[in-house]
Design an enzyme around this catalytic site. Structure first.
Site, mmCIF file in Angstrom:
data_model
loop_
_atom_site.group_PDB
_atom_site.id
_atom_site.type_symbol
_atom_site.label_atom_id
_atom_site.label_comp_id
_atom_site.label_asym_id
_atom_site.label_seq_id
_atom_site.Cartn_x
_atom_site.Cartn_y
_atom_site.Cartn_z
ATOM 1 N N ARG A 47 57.841 127.416 33.511
ATOM 2 C CA ARG A 47 57.916 128.629 32.699
ATOM 3 C C ARG A 47 57.105 129.749 33.328
ATOM 4 N NH1 ARG A 47 54.184 129.735 29.355
ATOM 5 N NH2 ARG A 47 53.776 127.600 28.661
ATOM 6 N N TYR A 99 72.343 152.662 26.981
ATOM 7 C CA TYR A 99 73.113 151.430 26.804
ATOM 8 C C TYR A 99 72.911 150.912 25.386
ATOM 9 C CZ TYR A 99 73.823 146.376 26.834
ATOM 10 O OH TYR A 99 74.183 145.091 26.498
ATOM 11 N N ASP A 170 66.822 152.280 34.332
ATOM 12 C CA ASP A 170 67.887 151.273 34.320
ATOM 13 C C ASP A 170 68.883 151.677 35.400
ATOM 14 O OD1 ASP A 170 70.104 149.682 33.895
ATOM 15 O OD2 ASP A 170 70.107 149.906 31.720
ATOM 16 N N LYS A 195 75.239 141.635 36.274
ATOM 17 C CA LYS A 195 76.285 142.538 36.736
ATOM 18 C C LYS A 195 76.450 142.464 38.259
ATOM 19 C CE LYS A 195 76.547 143.743 32.365
ATOM 20 N NZ LYS A 195 75.349 143.169 31.725
#
Length: 372
Positions: A47, A99, A170, A195
């Protein structure tokens, strides 16, 4: 080194006993301590860190010209880590066409802890009016989703620095191959690695890259490691594999995207095309200055309304009617129906993610769908 070389070699972060050319998948959740209780291998618990994640973070940091990166389990969790790192009562300036996933986060999850103004960030003269005593962050998105607005990164950075504000960008639509916001003064760069970085519609992920290690970045790193919204070793392996072809895929997306935009700009059934590579785009000069190419994302307004737009997305045969973007396959969607009843996206807008199929087939498919 150039992006093509970095993309292939920056992920090869560590040596293994079997001398693999391609880094193997490290599935172990825990790592051996040495006699002194330390971790000579550099990892303690997956983690907190993992060899595959470290390799991915190194590659993305190199590609974005940053000093360090944090990988997350999705783009939404990457962005959310920035908002979580802010003190309660902080004020954020964000784009009016932000977004919708991030906008929804700010309006729901953070509605009681953060103040937000959504404004047109393409108008630099307008930004100063919204800066308050508790403003700490300007969040920009360029190119924007779905209107493909271009924000002047250097211009906003100048305003941010004059007011001692953090600038986060972004840059998902551009990818690290077409735009490096840190070069223009951004403090943090965010990508949904689902993406273009992933590029094959088969892995979920997000990443933040920082221009410098500072107190705010340490808060983000703590949220990643203690909060635990991290990608799996296999997700990281897939993303590293995909990054190796990123520069070449982006060339194909750019070529097809521009060709399709030019074709649709002249189509009698299309009212308007939003694509930063068109000289008719209102921020074309800014895009030309800060981007190395204009990508594979475009939006169009179909003449008529929602019904006419929906007919088009229902008639295509090569394009897949699906959300997301950046894959090798071309996708199309009626964007307003995805964003819900409170959307400000025009009802006749279709968002297109132009893939790597032959451009003649893509043009022919849209022509037949637009024929009525």
């Amino acid at each position: 080194m150039k992006p093509e070389t970095l993309a292939i070699h920056a992920g090869n972060l560590y040596k293994v006993s079997t001398n693999d050319v391609t880094p193997p998948i490290n599935l172990s959740t825990t790592f051996l301590r040495d006699e002194d209780g330390g971790y000579s291998g550099g990892h303690m618990y997956s983690r907190v860190s993992n060899p595959n994640r470290s390799a991915l973070e190194n590659a993305l940091s190199e590609l974005e010209k940053g000093v360090e990166a944090c990988a997350f389990s999705s783009g939404n969790t990457a962005g959310m880590a920035v908002f979580q790192a802010l003190k309660p009562g902080s004020h954020i300036i964000a784009p009016d066409d932000m977004y919708w996933g991030f906008k929804k986060q700010l309006q729901t999850i953070f509605k009681d802890t953060l103040e937000i103004d959504f404004i047109d960030l393409t108008n630099l003269d307008n930004i100063a009016k919204f800066i308050k005593k508790n403003t700490v962050l300007i969040w920009i998105e360029t190119p924007s989703n779905p209107l493909l607005k271009i924000t002047d990164i250097a211009g906003v950075s100048k305003i941010a620095k004059e007011n001692n504000l953090i600038l986060a960008c972004d840059s998902t639509f551009a990818s690290p191959c077409l735009q490096n916001p840190i070069d223009f003064g951004a403090d943090i760069v965010m990508h949904s690695s689902t993406k273009y970085i992933g590029g094959h519609s088969d892995v979920l992920g997000g990443v933040l890259i920082t221009a410098e290690k500072n107190e705010f970045w340490e808060k983000i790193r703590n949220i990643q490691q203690v909060g635990g919204a991290v990608p799996s070793p296999f997700d990281c392996f897939l993303l590293i594999r995909s990054i190796k072809t990123l520069a070449y895929r982006m060339r194909g997306h750019c070529t097809n995207g521009l060709a399709l935009a030019l074709h649709l700009e002249k189509h009698p059934a299309i009212e308007r095309v939003y694509y930063p590579g068109l000289i008719t785009h209102p921020q074309y000069d800014i895009a030309k200055r800060q981007m190395n190419g204009y990508g594979g994302m475009l939006s169009v307004l179909v003449k008529g309304g929602s019904d006419e737009a929906r007919k088009v997305v229902n008639k295509v045969k090569v394009f897949a009617q699906a959300t997301s973007l950046g894959g090798v396959e071309s996708l199309i969607e009626h964007r307003a129906s995805v964003e819900g009843p409170d959307t400000k996206t025009p009802q006749n807008l279709i968002r297109i993610s132009v893939g790597l199929e032959h451009i003649d087939d893509l043009i022919a498919d849209l022509d037949q769908a637009l024929a009525g």
